[in-house]
Motif scaffolding. Sequence first.
Motif, mmCIF file in Angstrom:
data_model
loop_
_atom_site.group_PDB
_atom_site.id
_atom_site.type_symbol
_atom_site.label_atom_id
_atom_site.label_comp_id
_atom_site.label_asym_id
_atom_site.label_seq_id
_atom_site.Cartn_x
_atom_site.Cartn_y
_atom_site.Cartn_z
ATOM 1 N N GLU A 170 8.661 8.567 11.828
ATOM 2 C CA GLU A 170 7.550 8.837 10.929
ATOM 3 C C GLU A 170 6.813 7.558 10.509
ATOM 4 O O GLU A 170 5.594 7.561 10.367
ATOM 5 N N LEU A 171 7.540 6.471 10.331
ATOM 6 C CA LEU A 171 6.893 5.239 9.890
ATOM 7 C C LEU A 171 6.230 4.492 11.049
ATOM 8 O O LEU A 171 5.094 4.023 10.920
ATOM 9 N N LYS A 174 2.738 5.024 12.574
ATOM 10 C CA LYS A 174 1.591 4.481 11.853
ATOM 11 C C LYS A 174 1.139 3.155 12.459
ATOM 12 O O LYS A 174 0.005 2.711 12.226
ATOM 13 N N LEU A 310 13.925 7.384 1.608
ATOM 14 C CA LEU A 310 12.748 7.560 2.460
ATOM 15 C C LEU A 310 12.776 8.908 3.166
ATOM 16 O O LEU A 310 11.742 9.586 3.279
ATOM 17 N N GLU A 448 5.703 -4.758 10.595
ATOM 18 C CA GLU A 448 6.797 -3.822 10.329
ATOM 19 C C GLU A 448 7.425 -4.083 8.970
ATOM 20 O O GLU A 448 7.753 -3.144 8.227
ATOM 21 N N LEU A 451 5.107 -2.729 6.334
ATOM 22 C CA LEU A 451 5.164 -1.259 6.300
ATOM 23 C C LEU A 451 6.396 -0.787 5.552
ATOM 24 O O LEU A 451 6.298 0.106 4.696
ATOM 25 N N LEU A 452 7.551 -1.368 5.850
ATOM 26 C CA LEU A 452 8.779 -0.963 5.178
ATOM 27 C C LEU A 452 8.704 -1.238 3.687
ATOM 28 O O LEU A 452 9.044 -0.381 2.858
ATOM 29 N N THR A 455 6.365 1.132 1.880
ATOM 30 C CA THR A 455 6.852 2.509 1.820
ATOM 31 C C THR A 455 8.026 2.658 0.873
ATOM 32 O O THR A 455 8.235 3.720 0.294
#
Length: 458
Positions: A170-171, A174, A310, A448, A451-452, A455
């Motif tokens: 899912e991540l 993106k 998450l 990356e 993004l982590l 989120t």
Amino acid sequence: MHPIDNNSKYTEFRKVYKKFYYESFSYQKGNKDFKITYCFRIDNEFVFNPVITIPYRDFYRFENVSESLLQSLIFHIGMIELISYWKAVCPIQLIIKPYKLSEEQILWWKKLYFFGLAEFFYLNSIQADINNFVQILSESGSIPIKSIFSTDGSCIVPVGGGKDSVVTLELLKKLYEVTPMVINPRRATDACIEVAGYPINKCIIVSRTIDPLLLTLNEKGFLNGHTPFSAMLAFVSLLTAIISGKGMVALSNEASANESTIVGLKINHQYSKSFEFEKDFREYVEKFIVSEINYHSFLRPLQELQIACLFAKQEKYFPVFKSCNSGSKSDIWCCNCSKCLFAFIILSPFITKDKMNEIFGDNLLNKPTMQIYFNQLSGTESIKPFECVGTIEEVNLALCMIIEKYDRPLPYLLKRYVVSKNFQKYKKINPLLIMKSFEKENFLNAEEISLLKTTLSC
């Protein structure tokens, strides 16, 4: 799971069976699939021919892969495949015939075999050390030559059907064009891929078939036990990345996988999911096979508790994901194993009690039969379950978080836990210490990491 004293059997087998041969490999490009067959032999007694089959996809480009690179990739998969057969009798000599390996490569493989089989040695009470458990000989054949290969910026994500690979899927979609990959699909893997929006015929599927003779030997009492499957996944994913021209393989192994299963000993059920193996594998591939593939774990900076947070935001997967090995063939949560209990505990701080009961079909915290697994997971016992589970600390912190939100009276296992020393110890620790942590040992790029961190707002 308790150790069985098979050391005398191990010693006797090594007297009777002297040599294990990695004889050869062959491959066939058929009309519908790519088929690899290996030949392993124990003395002149047993011959094994395991098979790996990869159905064709319209994005495979075998014509772009040199035969020398293809053969090197297939050979290396055989190097990890063979350990499942070697362990049946553990011959002292392992003779590699297709290629000649350097001393550096031999030492690399000995390390992987030894620590990847540490659980096998422990549960069979086998007295082995890294210097004498096997002698790897590689005198014949040519030297595998490192190749240069061009790839694109797309990404393969291996999917196991559990919460971790769902989060990665899912991540990362993106950031990249993502292609799911599955070894030996089951209902949970297919369902998670479908929910993610990927047609199965656009995914990479690999079928791995064990030679039936090995299963027969297991039934007859030959040695058996855990092997480092994630190392197999690593080499297979490397092959699929090359034949599809994709430049990245993103795993879903977390920082929690680094913790030993047995406190104080380097016996880790998840050794081939650890950062140590990830680093070793990257270095080996870069030096001996190919430079252009970025193999890394996207979730490496996180703990299981963070990943659970998450995943809890991905409610569409609740009806289909499964992490239970015992119930995998039936696509169920068996609700009677340590893996089920761990998943229940780690997710419960972030998902309502009613929804958890709906997912699992039971309240696992109210089952007295789970007490032994509860003790192992929370560290009351000195040995964690031999499963892919989180750290002792995060299990205890998850339990404290659950207790804080649970209505009274508490379910059976929690009622006993609140009077324990562990509860008194961990209730004083702020869960944010884990929820805001970010492991620095990782191979993520800047995008990356961003993004982590963006989120992770649990």
